[in-house]
Design an enzyme around this catalytic site. Structure first.
Site, mmCIF file in Angstrom:
data_model
loop_
_atom_site.group_PDB
_atom_site.id
_atom_site.type_symbol
_atom_site.label_atom_id
_atom_site.label_comp_id
_atom_site.label_asym_id
_atom_site.label_seq_id
_atom_site.Cartn_x
_atom_site.Cartn_y
_atom_site.Cartn_z
ATOM 1 C CD GLN A 219 -3.108 0.976 2.050
ATOM 2 O OE1 GLN A 219 -3.214 0.031 2.799
ATOM 3 N NE2 GLN A 219 -3.985 1.948 2.009
ATOM 4 C CG PHE A 220 1.229 3.725 -3.638
ATOM 5 C CD1 PHE A 220 1.083 5.095 -3.795
ATOM 6 C CD2 PHE A 220 0.324 2.883 -4.247
ATOM 7 C CE1 PHE A 220 0.038 5.610 -4.558
ATOM 8 C CE2 PHE A 220 -0.725 3.371 -5.011
ATOM 9 C CZ PHE A 220 -0.874 4.744 -5.168
ATOM 10 C CB THR A 221 -2.146 5.276 -0.161
ATOM 11 O OG1 THR A 221 -2.624 4.138 0.549
ATOM 12 C CG2 THR A 221 -2.540 5.191 -1.626
#
Length: 152
Positions: free
Chosen positions: A78-80
């Site tokens: 999850q890059f967010t």
């Protein structure tokens, strides 16, 4: 690296309607990888996750690790988790690692967690549009950041 650990009684990931990973008792881990993360970061984080005592013992105290309860892990990239929100209303993800850095570290995290916990790690699909379902047990949610490790 940042990880959000959620103690769950069940969790699953679907991509295009197909289940890619599913667990019962264990941890749903959302993993963010920064552009400057190294193998030292994932090694520290994997060891911390495997040893984290956030499961209840017979007295209801959080004294047991994932291995103590024979728990499972669902690991989701999850890059967010590296969203920068200081300016404006549209988050910037400039600190998140690009796939050429993130994918190998994500795959190493899967292998290392499997070794440390002696269990198969369930996953999503890196970069895919994933639908995550979970029942948070407690609720218990812990945030770990490898950049914080030297501050304690």
């Amino acid at each position: 690296m940042r990880a959000v650990l959620q103690r769950v009684s069940e969790a699953n990931c679907r991509v295009n309607g197909e289940v890619t990973g599913s667990i019962t008792t264990g941890l749903l881990i959302l993993l963010g990888i920064a552009a400057d993360d190294t193998t030292d970061d994932f090694q520290w984080l994997a060891q911390k996750i495997a040893a984290m005592r956030i499961f209840s013992d017979d007295e209801g105290l959080m004294n047991k690790s994932i291995t103590d309860v024979d728990g499972r892990i669902l690991l989701i990239s999850q890059f967010t988790l590296f969203a920068q929100t200081k300016k404006g209303n549209r988050p910037s993800f400039i600190r998140a690692a690009k796939p050429d850095i993130a994918v190998p570290l994500y795959e190493q995290m899967i292998t290392t967690l499997a070794t440390l916990t002696n269990t198969k790690i369930e996953t999503g699909i890196f970069g895919a549009d994933m639908k995550i379902s979970l029942i948070n047990d407690g609720p218990v949610t812990i945030i770990l950041d490898t950049k914080d490790r030297d501050n304690h």
